[in-house]
Design an enzyme around this catalytic site. Structure first.
Site, PDB file in Angstrom:
ATOM      1  N   CYS A   4     126.144  -8.328 177.832  1.00  8.38           N
ATOM      2  CA  CYS A   4     126.506  -7.290 178.800  1.00  8.38           C
ATOM      3  C   CYS A   4     126.132  -7.732 180.217  1.00  8.38           C
ATOM      4  O   CYS A   4     124.984  -8.115 180.459  1.00  8.38           O
ATOM      5  CB  CYS A   4     125.782  -5.992 178.440  1.00  8.38           C
ATOM      6  SG  CYS A   4     126.096  -4.650 179.608  1.00  8.38           S
ATOM      7  N   CYS A  23     123.737  -0.057 176.523  1.00  5.92           N
ATOM      8  CA  CYS A  23     124.114   0.835 177.627  1.00  5.92           C
ATOM      9  C   CYS A  23     125.524   1.401 177.505  1.00  5.92           C
ATOM     10  O   CYS A  23     125.909   2.269 178.272  1.00  5.92           O
ATOM     11  CB  CYS A  23     123.952   0.124 178.971  1.00  5.92           C
ATOM     12  SG  CYS A  23     125.184  -1.164 179.291  1.00  5.92           S
ATOM     13  N   CYS A  67      98.031 -12.259 135.678  1.00  6.63           N
ATOM     14  CA  CYS A  67      97.918 -10.861 136.077  1.00  6.63           C
ATOM     15  C   CYS A  67      96.463 -10.539 136.384  1.00  6.63           C
ATOM     16  O   CYS A  67      95.584 -10.825 135.565  1.00  6.63           O
ATOM     17  CB  CYS A  67      98.438  -9.954 134.960  1.00  6.63           C
ATOM     18  SG  CYS A  67      98.177  -8.198 135.275  1.00  6.63           S
ATOM     19  N   ASP A  86     109.401 -18.243 160.975  1.00  2.92           N
ATOM     20  CA  ASP A  86     108.636 -19.484 160.870  1.00  2.92           C
ATOM     21  C   ASP A  86     107.436 -19.358 159.924  1.00  2.92           C
ATOM     22  O   ASP A  86     106.686 -20.312 159.747  1.00  2.92           O
ATOM     23  CB  ASP A  86     108.185 -19.968 162.243  1.00  2.92           C
ATOM     24  CG  ASP A  86     107.242 -19.004 162.935  1.00  2.92           C
ATOM     25  OD1 ASP A  86     107.231 -17.818 162.568  1.00  2.92           O
ATOM     26  OD2 ASP A  86     106.513 -19.440 163.843  1.00  2.92           O
ATOM     27  N   GLU A  87     107.265 -18.210 159.295  1.00  8.47           N
ATOM     28  CA  GLU A  87     106.192 -18.009 158.320  1.00  8.47           C
ATOM     29  C   GLU A  87     106.767 -18.071 156.909  1.00  8.47           C
ATOM     30  O   GLU A  87     107.930 -17.745 156.698  1.00  8.47           O
ATOM     31  CB  GLU A  87     105.530 -16.645 158.541  1.00  8.47           C
ATOM     32  CG  GLU A  87     104.831 -16.535 159.877  1.00  8.47           C
ATOM     33  CD  GLU A  87     104.267 -15.158 160.108  1.00  8.47           C
ATOM     34  OE1 GLU A  87     104.255 -14.320 159.177  1.00  8.47           O
ATOM     35  OE2 GLU A  87     103.836 -14.895 161.238  1.00  8.47           O
ATOM     36  N   CYS A  95     103.698  -7.702 136.312  1.00  7.65           N
ATOM     37  CA  CYS A  95     103.291  -8.235 135.020  1.00  7.65           C
ATOM     38  C   CYS A  95     104.275  -7.802 133.937  1.00  7.65           C
ATOM     39  O   CYS A  95     104.646  -6.627 133.866  1.00  7.65           O
ATOM     40  CB  CYS A  95     101.876  -7.755 134.680  1.00  7.65           C
ATOM     41  SG  CYS A  95     101.287  -8.309 133.069  1.00  7.65           S
ATOM     42  N   CYS A  98     101.627  -5.467 131.283  1.00 11.21           N
ATOM     43  CA  CYS A  98     101.046  -4.164 131.642  1.00 11.21           C
ATOM     44  C   CYS A  98     101.738  -3.480 132.821  1.00 11.21           C
ATOM     45  O   CYS A  98     101.471  -2.320 133.104  1.00 11.21           O
ATOM     46  CB  CYS A  98      99.554  -4.298 131.924  1.00 11.21           C
ATOM     47  SG  CYS A  98      99.164  -5.130 133.483  1.00 11.21           S
TER      48      CYS A  98
END
Length: 106
Positions: A4, A23, A67, A86-87, A95, A98
Site C-alpha cells: 500500500c 487501511c 511415557c 528459526d526454532e 501414550c 494410558c
C-alpha cells in the site's frame, strides 16, 4: 507482492482490484505485474494438527517414547511449529497405553 502506498501494508487481490488489508486503500491491478502474482489455495482440514486436550491422536504416527506416567514405550505423536521459523518444532505425544499427554522441545 504489492504494498500500500498510503500505509505500507501488504495488499491482496479482490477481483480486479488490489486492496490494502489495513487501511482499505484500493487500486486497479497492474496487468504487467499480474502475471507475476501467485495465488495460494486455502488450507483444508487434513492439514490441521490438533494438539488440545480433546484431540484424537489415534491413527497418528507412533514413536518410541517413554511415557512419564506408566513408562510405556510407545506413543502417538504430532509435530507443530510453536515458535518462530528459526526454532525447532515441538513434538506432542499421547501414550498408546494410558493416554497421558506430554510434549518435547528439540
Amino acid at each position: 507482492m504489492q504494498f500500500c502506498p498510503d500505509c505500507g501494508s501488504m495488499m491482496h487481490a479482490d477481483g480486479e482490484q488490489m486492496v490494502c488489508s489495513s487501511c482499505g486503500y484500493t487500486e486497479g491491478k497492474d496487468e504487467e505485474l499480474a502475471a507475476d502474482y501467485v495465488s495460494t489455495q486455502e488450507q483444508d482440514e487434513s492439514d490441521v494438527i490438533e494438539t488440545e486436550e480433546g484431540a484424537n491422536f489415534e491413527g497418528k504416527p507412533k514413536a518410541e517414547a517413554i511415557c512419564p506416567e506408566c513408562e510405556n514405550d510407545q506413543a502417538w505423536y504430532t509435530i507443530k511449529q510453536t515458535g518462530s521459523a528459526d526454532e525447532p518444532p515441538t513434538r506432542f505425544f499421547k501414550c498408546t497405553e494410558c493416554g497421558a499427554r506430554w510434549r518435547e522441545y528439540a
